[in-house]
Write an enzyme that holds these catalytic residues in place. Structure first.
Site, PDB file in Angstrom:
ATOM      1  N   SER A  83       0.876  -1.161   0.000  1.00 22.41           N
ATOM      2  CA  SER A  83       0.000   0.000   0.000  1.00 22.41           C
ATOM      3  C   SER A  83       0.917   1.216   0.000  1.00 22.41           C
ATOM      4  O   SER A  83       1.855   1.314  -0.801  1.00 22.41           O
ATOM      5  CB  SER A  83      -0.904  -0.065   1.233  1.00 22.41           C
ATOM      6  OG  SER A  83      -1.645   1.105   1.398  1.00 22.41           O
ATOM      7  N   TYR A  90      -4.533   8.356  -6.856  1.00 19.36           N
ATOM      8  CA  TYR A  90      -3.544   7.448  -6.253  1.00 19.36           C
ATOM      9  C   TYR A  90      -3.970   7.095  -4.831  1.00 19.36           C
ATOM     10  O   TYR A  90      -3.982   5.918  -4.456  1.00 19.36           O
ATOM     11  CB  TYR A  90      -2.154   8.099  -6.261  1.00 19.36           C
ATOM     12  CG  TYR A  90      -1.097   7.200  -5.656  1.00 19.36           C
ATOM     13  CD1 TYR A  90      -0.703   6.022  -6.280  1.00 19.36           C
ATOM     14  CD2 TYR A  90      -0.494   7.525  -4.434  1.00 19.36           C
ATOM     15  CE1 TYR A  90       0.260   5.196  -5.716  1.00 19.36           C
ATOM     16  CE2 TYR A  90       0.477   6.703  -3.867  1.00 19.36           C
ATOM     17  CZ  TYR A  90       0.847   5.545  -4.518  1.00 19.36           C
ATOM     18  OH  TYR A  90       1.797   4.714  -3.958  1.00 19.36           O
ATOM     19  N   LYS A 148      -4.918   3.375  -3.071  1.00 14.52           N
ATOM     20  CA  LYS A 148      -4.250   2.787  -1.908  1.00 14.52           C
ATOM     21  C   LYS A 148      -5.224   2.623  -0.728  1.00 14.52           C
ATOM     22  O   LYS A 148      -5.113   1.653   0.025  1.00 14.52           O
ATOM     23  CB  LYS A 148      -3.019   3.616  -1.516  1.00 14.52           C
ATOM     24  CG  LYS A 148      -1.906   3.579  -2.577  1.00 14.52           C
ATOM     25  CD  LYS A 148      -1.398   2.157  -2.844  1.00 14.52           C
ATOM     26  CE  LYS A 148      -0.220   2.126  -3.814  1.00 14.52           C
ATOM     27  NZ  LYS A 148       0.251   0.762  -4.108  1.00 14.52           N
TER      28      LYS A 148
HETATM   29  N1  LIG Z   1       8.498   4.901  -4.272  1.00 10.00           N
HETATM   30  C1  LIG Z   1       7.642   5.404  -3.369  1.00 10.00           C
HETATM   31  O1  LIG Z   1       7.823   6.535  -2.861  1.00 10.00           O
HETATM   32  C2  LIG Z   1       6.468   4.559  -2.909  1.00 10.00           C
HETATM   33  C3  LIG Z   1       5.857   4.898  -1.694  1.00 10.00           C
HETATM   34  C4  LIG Z   1       4.777   4.147  -1.251  1.00 10.00           C
HETATM   35  C5  LIG Z   1       4.330   3.081  -2.007  1.00 10.00           C
HETATM   36  N2  LIG Z   1       4.942   2.770  -3.195  1.00 10.00           N
HETATM   37  C6  LIG Z   1       4.409   1.626  -3.956  1.00 10.00           C
HETATM   38  O2  LIG Z   1       5.447   0.692  -4.187  1.00 10.00           O
HETATM   39  C7  LIG Z   1       5.124  -0.100  -5.334  1.00 10.00           C
HETATM   40  C8  LIG Z   1       6.356  -0.218  -6.206  1.00 10.00           C
HETATM   41  O3  LIG Z   1       6.714   1.054  -6.687  1.00 10.00           O
HETATM   42  P1  LIG Z   1       8.237   1.531  -6.783  1.00 10.00           P
HETATM   43  O4  LIG Z   1       8.401   2.705  -5.909  1.00 10.00           O
HETATM   44  O5  LIG Z   1       9.168   0.387  -6.643  1.00 10.00           O
HETATM   45  O6  LIG Z   1       8.245   2.117  -8.275  1.00 10.00           O
HETATM   46  P2  LIG Z   1       8.912   1.573  -9.613  1.00 10.00           P
HETATM   47  O7  LIG Z   1      10.372   1.410  -9.429  1.00 10.00           O
HETATM   48  O8  LIG Z   1       8.455   2.501 -10.674  1.00 10.00           O
HETATM   49  O9  LIG Z   1       8.247   0.133  -9.827  1.00 10.00           O
HETATM   50  C9  LIG Z   1       6.941  -0.047 -10.265  1.00 10.00           C
HETATM   51  C10 LIG Z   1       6.807  -1.451 -10.773  1.00 10.00           C
HETATM   52  O10 LIG Z   1       5.438  -1.715 -11.126  1.00 10.00           O
HETATM   53  C11 LIG Z   1       5.453  -2.366 -12.373  1.00 10.00           C
HETATM   54  N3  LIG Z   1       4.212  -2.303 -13.120  1.00 10.00           N
HETATM   55  C12 LIG Z   1       3.539  -1.221 -13.565  1.00 10.00           C
HETATM   56  N4  LIG Z   1       2.456  -1.607 -14.264  1.00 10.00           N
HETATM   57  C13 LIG Z   1       2.444  -2.967 -14.248  1.00 10.00           C
HETATM   58  C14 LIG Z   1       1.595  -3.969 -14.787  1.00 10.00           C
HETATM   59  N5  LIG Z   1       0.515  -3.674 -15.530  1.00 10.00           N
HETATM   60  N6  LIG Z   1       1.886  -5.284 -14.552  1.00 10.00           N
HETATM   61  C15 LIG Z   1       2.978  -5.629 -13.837  1.00 10.00           C
HETATM   62  N7  LIG Z   1       3.832  -4.723 -13.329  1.00 10.00           N
HETATM   63  C16 LIG Z   1       3.570  -3.415 -13.531  1.00 10.00           C
HETATM   64  C17 LIG Z   1       6.594  -1.718 -13.123  1.00 10.00           C
HETATM   65  O11 LIG Z   1       6.930  -2.536 -14.229  1.00 10.00           O
HETATM   66  P3  LIG Z   1       7.523  -1.990 -15.625  1.00 10.00           P
HETATM   67  O12 LIG Z   1       9.015  -1.925 -15.417  1.00 10.00           O
HETATM   68  O13 LIG Z   1       7.126  -3.027 -16.608  1.00 10.00           O
HETATM   69  O14 LIG Z   1       6.900  -0.657 -15.898  1.00 10.00           O
HETATM   70  C18 LIG Z   1       7.642  -1.689 -12.037  1.00 10.00           C
HETATM   71  O15 LIG Z   1       8.275  -2.939 -11.911  1.00 10.00           O
HETATM   72  C19 LIG Z   1       3.921   0.579  -5.990  1.00 10.00           C
HETATM   73  O16 LIG Z   1       2.750  -0.147  -5.647  1.00 10.00           O
HETATM   74  C20 LIG Z   1       3.894   1.959  -5.342  1.00 10.00           C
HETATM   75  O17 LIG Z   1       2.593   2.503  -5.300  1.00 10.00           O
HETATM   76  C21 LIG Z   1       6.005   3.480  -3.653  1.00 10.00           C
END
Ligand SMILES: NC(=O)c1ccc[n+]([C@@H]2O[C@H](COP(=O)([O-])OP(=O)(O)OC[C@H]3O[C@@H](n4cnc5c(N)ncnc54)[C@H](OP(=O)(O)O)[C@@H]3O)[C@@H](O)[C@H]2O)c1
Length: 271
Positions: free
Chosen positions: A132, A146, A150
């Site tokens: 989340s 967004y 969540k």
């Molecule tokens: N970074 C933050 O500040 C933060 C904070 C709180 C929560 N989150 C959550 O953490 C999670 C991971 O994000 P992250 O920060 O690691 O960002 P990230 O590096 O951009 O990773 C996002 C991942 O989601 C994948 N994705 C997007 N659409 C998809 C689909 N249709 N099917 C399968 N995979 C898909 C992307 O794959 P592709 O490479 O193929 O695009 C990528 O591997 C998300 O749920 C995000 O909301 C992030």
């Protein structure tokens, strides 16, 4: 026998770091992603396999789950990690972009969960860990959709836990604050428009967020460590906040209540 985790969205950020972390800890890892053929850093071994999985494609979800069970015998933990952020003025988002935000962050997560449950029910055990966000507990301006996704993941996880616990399956929530990944870059969809009514809030938020590294205090490994704790603990604890920002924001909202919390956020952004 080594335990197995299936991770969605393992091509970057939190998902990729978690794949490395669990592999180092001796787990079998099914690192799933949309384009495994492009993956350069995660190398396949006997204990780490790359499988194609697009959370929008039920066939690919089924195939990845089957391939993981064939490779490792079973799955112990599902990490629903794939997701991205949509930001900007609510009125500017097209119906298609809103649908896509919910398709990936919410309906995709529902579908992967649904597809893995027959396996978990059959073995009478399994853990679902949903990524989340602190944005599933507190909200900030210009992230309406967004946050909505969540908050949806939070409610879904809480309710699901009741029906799965009697079957030996549980659900946990990871709630990171800002994490240094592609999230704020490649994975952030800013919707644009030109209604003058929104110029002020847009400019203020844009200026406040520009180059604000303090907004992303955690590293992906910090999140991977907490995910590992959530995967291995025998505790019933359901929510895991990650990062000093997440812990502080959630605590402040609890103490202040929604109205005073909103007042504080407005003051912070000079709204
Ligand atoms: N970074 C933050 O500040 C933060 C904070 C709180 C929560 N989150 C959550 O953490 C999670 C991971 O994000 P992250 O920060 O690691 O960002 P990230 O590096 O951009 O990773 C996002 C991942 O989601 C994948 N994705 C997007 N659409 C998809 C689909 N249709 N099917 C399968 N995979 C898909 C992307 O794959 P592709 O490479 O193929 O695009 C990528 O591997 C998300 O749920 C995000 O909301 C992030």
């Amino acid at each position: 026998m080594a335990k197995t985790i299936l991770i969605t969205g393992a091509s970057s950020g939190i998902g990729k770091e978690t794949a490395f972390y669990f592999a180092k800890k001796g787990w079998n890892v099914a690192a799933t992603m949309r384009k495994p053929q492009n993956e350069k850093e995660l190398k396949e071994t006997d204990h780490l396999k790359l499988f194609e999985l697009d959370v929008l494609n039920t066939g690919s979800i089924q195939k990845a789950i089957e391939a993981t069970i064939t490779a490792f015998g079973k799955i112990d933990v599902l990490l629903n990690n794939a997701g991205y952020g949509m930001a900007g003025v609510m009125e500017y988002a097209s119906k298609e972009s809103i649908q896509h935000q919910f398709d990936v962050n919410v309906f995709g997560l529902f579908e992967v969960t649904k597809q893995i449950l027959p396996h978990f029910r059959q073995q009478k055990s399994g853990r679902i860990i949903n990524i989340s966000s602190m944005g599933g507990r507190v909200s900030f301006p210009l992230f309406t959709y967004y946050h909505a996704t969540k908050y949806a993941v939070e409610g879904f996880s809480e309710s699901l836990n009741y029906e799965l616990n009697p079957l030996g399956i549980d659900v946990k929530l990871i709630e990171p604050g800002g994490v240094q990944t592609d999230f704020a870059g490649r994975s952030m969809n800013f919707v644009e428009g030109n209604l003058t009514d929104y110029n002020q809030i847009q400019n203020k938020l844009h200026n406040a967020l520009q180059g604000d590294e303090a907004a992303f205090p955690s590293k992906p490994t910090d999140v991977a460590k907490v995910i590992f704790e959530a995967a291995t603990t025998s505790s019933k604890k359901m929510r895991y906040l990650v990062g000093k920002d997440a812990k502080m924001m959630v605590r402040m909202k609890k103490i202040l209540g929604t109205n005073n919390f909103q007042r504080l956020v407005k003051r912070h952004y000079k709204l």
